[in-house]
Design an enzyme around this catalytic site. Structure first.
Site, PDB file in Angstrom:
ATOM      1  N   HIS A 162       0.852  -1.186   0.000  1.00 43.10           N
ATOM      2  CA  HIS A 162       0.000   0.000   0.000  1.00 43.10           C
ATOM      3  C   HIS A 162       0.890   1.238   0.000  1.00 43.10           C
ATOM      4  CE1 HIS A 162      -3.879  -1.984   1.397  1.00 43.10           C
ATOM      5  NE2 HIS A 162      -2.981  -2.941   1.409  1.00 43.10           N
ATOM      6  N   LYS A 204     -12.930   4.370   9.268  1.00 40.95           N
ATOM      7  CA  LYS A 204     -13.643   5.153   8.265  1.00 40.95           C
ATOM      8  C   LYS A 204     -15.149   5.072   8.485  1.00 40.95           C
ATOM      9  CE  LYS A 204     -13.206   3.835   3.973  1.00 40.95           C
ATOM     10  NZ  LYS A 204     -14.561   3.527   3.463  1.00 40.95           N
TER      11      LYS A 204
END
Length: 893
Positions: free
Chosen positions: A140, A565
């Site tokens: 990532h 999130k």
């Protein structure tokens, strides 16, 4: 004793000067003057010598398009060099502390804690037998730097070390610094932005670089330090078992990444085997030089036996080494071992069938040396190789497969539909019953090789499981033996993977299970329903047999990023803490050992922060000693780019896990008081409501799009995966990395603190909060991490970005964000009793050093984002500004 010849200020000053010289040489005087003016204006405001930022705003507004690119390149390049200087300072502090005997959180420190608290050698042996720390490297990367740029930085790093740690004559020092300046000049004139999106194989190569270099190099040192510490405190020290392992997702994680194919994974497996065997050959070449003992002076029955056993596999090789090394028994052994390692990746017979065979021979060589009275030689030259073979096998780092549960459900449904089975029309209970019976029966149900009549997605899933069986045969089951299921919500989501693995022959229950099946629980609903999901699985005949075959151990992954999130910082942290306790209880009720896999990101909002503190803050009932966690691509270079820092990171992990396991066994960690739990539950729910109220407000997604560089982030070629799972621009569909990355660019780290102020305000008992902070590691670590996110936020800079939004959206959202920021800051300072959000002097110095140089990049970014039609040069400058802010802020995604 003065160990070093330089300081961080000297490094920063002289590297900055070298960068300025390079710019003066290759750019116009006007470009250089603009950079200096921007730098001076930013520093003047930060120092209080200027009342506002108008001077900085004017420099940016007056620049032409080419000037924008020069500004972005200059400040982005500065931060790349500052990061090297601060890395060098970390090494200095480590060496100073080690020399003074004040190094905290070390392996020796953990052994001292156990010994001082009266733990016997047998008790320490039991603790070490439980401890297994498994960093799992992921792809990532939020660093969009090219490999060429990284190579220049690596050379500068090595030269700084030489200047700092070696005694050089004035002429040698001058020559070395000229090489630094040459590399800085090369860095300045190198194209900075990657033109193409990296492939998954590119990302895997980056991960492999760190594994095959710094990690490979330092692992034996970590073990040697642990062995020495035990010998110092115990008369009969316990043996040191395997306590470290490394895994990777690079090239095998398919969740949301259509570019990871079976061919990609095959290439990664092949390259990792080649890399690690090359490193073994290098070590064995060194051994050929070291083990030059005369056979007339030393002898070893163990070494002679090893040669006799090898005669059946490589008879011709034995004849050759006897001729080449007459009367040098140990060299003969090493030469035979090296040849057999060489044949692992070649076509000639006689290579080792698996790493266990190699490890047996290395251990026999070690025993032979000790038998001959050469224990010091064995310790120095052979024991490190044994530890490496034990740790890295023939795979360097074992791979985890991962994909979204929807892909498996769809593939199973289509494959069964060809067989006349309406899987899609079944209820959850019916699916569980069908899959269980299919796994337990001997005959296959579907042909994985047959992709007639199915869509491309199903063909990819079926082909993956078919390839998995081939990979097990070619590389060994240990090379790729875990399958993670994203967004697990039902028991059938786990059993679908079990079914596909069974059809591939990877499972043959109850006798053989070559795969850990790992549910990833990341949503509120999944975590709330964990008892039903896991209880159904553990009581299921087929799945129960799988768990039994995997040493009665269930690995469970916890998703920090998506949980944050979805719920916000405080609620996510509390939810995950409660979930771990609940999951541990469920597993204990069913007689199953649990191994938690913590899916942590690099940033605070994605579960980041100091790993040792995080491990010590875990609930005691979850500390089995066996722990796995993601090492995110965005932080790999920072953590494992320098061998000394890599060793320190591993030491701290082991320190924390050894101490935590000792405390869990001793049960000297009291239960969390009900009063704390009640207060935390109320605060978390209030914080979640505040966070969701912001995200669910009409127009918030439009505001997010307007005030952050999300469009640029999506196009920055940060990694091989799309930024969104579905292609939609909604918070739910956006990946956690671009979500966090975009907010951090605006110096408004909303994912790291929004809702915290509202949550803390829900508890009116200030004394209780202070007591929780002082005595509860979970609460203390949570607030300390939030404080770091708050400290990295800069409301004045955020307001510059807010001007990009339409007036109605700005007036609706920015005051809410400002109010929550102020409330969170006041609450954190009040509870912690600090005057500053940052309580670490080195971090405060780092922020003070960085902030004036990030400001110009932010102003430049706002200027460019405000333009609807950007030229290619302006677009390049904007992308460079994003990279520069990322380098300046660090831990950005």
């Amino acid at each position: 004793m003065n160990l070093h010849g330089r300081s961080v200020r000297e490094d920063v000053r002289e590297l900055g000067a070298a960068l300025g010289d390079a710019m003066r040489t290759h750019e116009s005087p006007e470009a250089y003057d603009a950079v200096e003016a921007a730098r001076t204006a930013a520093i003047d405001y930060r120092r209080g010598d200027s009342d506002d930022r108008e001077a900085l705003r004017e420099v940016v507004a007056d620049a032409d398009v080419d000037g924008y690119e020069d500004l972005a390149r200059a400040f982005a390049g500065y931060f790349e060099l500052v990061n090297l200087a601060e890395e060098r300072e970390r090494v200095r502090e480590l060496r100073r502390s080690e020399a003074e005997g004040t190094l905290s959180d070390s392996i020796r420190g953990a052994v001292d804690v156990l010994a001082d608290e009266g733990a016997s050698a047998d008790e320490v042996a039991d603790i070490l037998a439980d401890v297994h720390v498994v960093p799992t490297f992921t792809a990532h990367p939020t660093e969009a730097r090219r490999k060429t740029v990284k190579a220049h930085l690596h050379r500068i790093r090595e030269l700084l070390e030489e200047l700092d740690e070696r005694r050089l004559t004035p002429r040698e020092r001058e020559r070395t610094w000229r090489r630094v300046e040459a590399n800085v000049e090369s860095l300045w004139t190198t194209r900075r932005v990657r033109e193409r999106q990296p492939t998954p194989f590119d990302e895997a190569r980056d991960v492999q670089f760190y594994l095959a270099n710094a990690v490979y190099d330092v692992v034996p040192d970590v073990y040697a330090d642990l062995k020495a510490a035990l010998a110092d405190r115990y008369d009969d020290p316990p043996e040191v078992p395997e306590v470290l392992a490394f895994r990777s997702w690079a090239g095998s994680d398919r969740d949301g990444n259509p570019y990871v194919t079976t061919e990609t994974t095959e290439r990664v497996l092949e390259r990792q085997r080649r890399l690690v065997t090359e490193r073994y050959r290098d070590d064995l070449d060194d051994l050929l030089g070291a083990l030059s003992m005369d056979g007339a002076r030393v002898d070893s029955e163990a070494a002679a036996d090893l040669l006799d056993e090898a005669r059946e596999d490589v008879p011709r090789v034995l004849e050759q080494v006897a001729e080449r090394y007459p009367d040098e028994l140990f060299r003969q052994v090493v030469a035979v071992v090296r040849e057999r390692v060489d044949r692992v990746t070649g076509v000639q017979p006689g290579g080792y069938a698996d790493a266990e065979e190699l490890l047996d021979d290395v251990r026999a060589l070690d025993a032979g040396l000790r038998e001959a009275g050469l224990g010091k030689v064995a310790d120095e030259h052979v024991a490190p190789l044994a530890r490496r073979v034990e740790t890295f096998g023939f795979y360097l780092a074992a791979l985890d497969l991962r994909d979204h549960q929807e892909k498996h459900t769809h593939a199973v449904g289509e494959a069964l539909a060809r067989e006349g089975v309406d899987y899609a029309g079944m209820s959850e209970d019916e699916r569980v019953e069908f899959l269980t019976e299919a796994v337990l029966q001997d005959d296959p149900v579907v042909d994985l090789e047959d992709t007639e009549g199915v869509d491309d997605e199903t063909a990819r899933v079926l082909g993956r499981f078919d390839a998995l069986a081939d990979w097990h045969r070619e590389y060994g089951a240990d090379a790729i033996d875990a399958y993670c299921i994203s967004m697990t919500e039902e028991p059938s989501h786990v059993l679908e993977v079990v079914f596909l693995a069974d059809q591939a022959g990877v499972l043959s229950l109850p006798d053989h299970a070559g795969l850990d099946v790992v549910p990833l629980l990341e949503t509120r609903s999944a975590l709330s329903n964990a008892r039903e999901i896991l209880g159904t699985l553990f009581e299921n005949e087929a799945y129960g047999a799988l768990v039994d075959a995997r040493d009665s151990t269930q690995e469970i992954m916890l998703g920090y990023s998506d949980s944050n999130k979805e719920n916000g910082f405080l609620a996510a942290n509390w939810q995950l803490d409660r979930a771990q306790r609940n999951l541990a209880e469920i597993c204990e009720d069913h007689g199953v050992d649990v191994r938690f896999f913590h899916g942590r990101g690099g940033s605070i909002s994605r579960g980041g922060g100091p790993m040792n503190e995080a491990l010590l803050a875990l609930p005691k009932e979850t500390v089995t000693g066996d722990v796995k966690f993601t090492q995110q691509g965005e932080s790999i270079a920072e953590t494992y780019g320098n061998p000394r820092i890599a060793e320190r990171e591993l030491e701290q992990m082991l320190n924390a896990q050894v101490r935590a396991r000792h405390a869990a066994i001793a049960e000297d960690d009291p239960d969390v008081p009900d009063e704390w739990v009640a207060a935390m539950s109320e605060m978390a729910e209030t914080a979640r409501e505040a966070y969701r109220d912001l995200l669910d407000s009409e127009g918030f997604v439009s505001y997010f799009e307007a005030v952050t560089p999300i469009d640029v982030v999506e196009d920055l070629n940060l990694g091989s995966r799309p930024a969104s799972r579905t292609g939609e621009r909604a918070v739910e569909d956006l990946r956690a990395i671009p979500w966090v990355f975009s907010w951090t660019q605006t110096r408004c780290v909303i994912p790291g603190w929004y809702g915290l102020g509202a949550g803390l305000a829900a508890c009116e008992d200030e004394d209780l909060l202070e007591e929780m902070y002082e005595e509860w590691p979970f609460f203390r670590t949570t607030l300390d991490n939030a404080a770091l996110a708050l400290a990295r936020s800069e409301p004045e800079i955020t307001h510059e970005y807010a001007q990009l939004a339409p007036d109605d959206l700005r007036k609706r959202f920015q005051p809410r964000i400002d109010e929550e920021y102020e409330r969170a800051c006041e609450a954190v300072l009040s509870v912690t009793g600090r005057d500053d959000l940052v309580d670490r002097e080195w971090l405060r110095e780092s922020l003070d050093r960085r902030n004036p140089y990030v400001d110009p990049l932010n102003f430049l970014q706002v200027e460019l984002l405000d333009r609807e039609d950007r030229s290619e040069t302006a677009e390049r400058a904007l992308r460079l500004s994003v990279m520069g802010v990322a380098a300046g802020m660090q831990n950005t995604g």
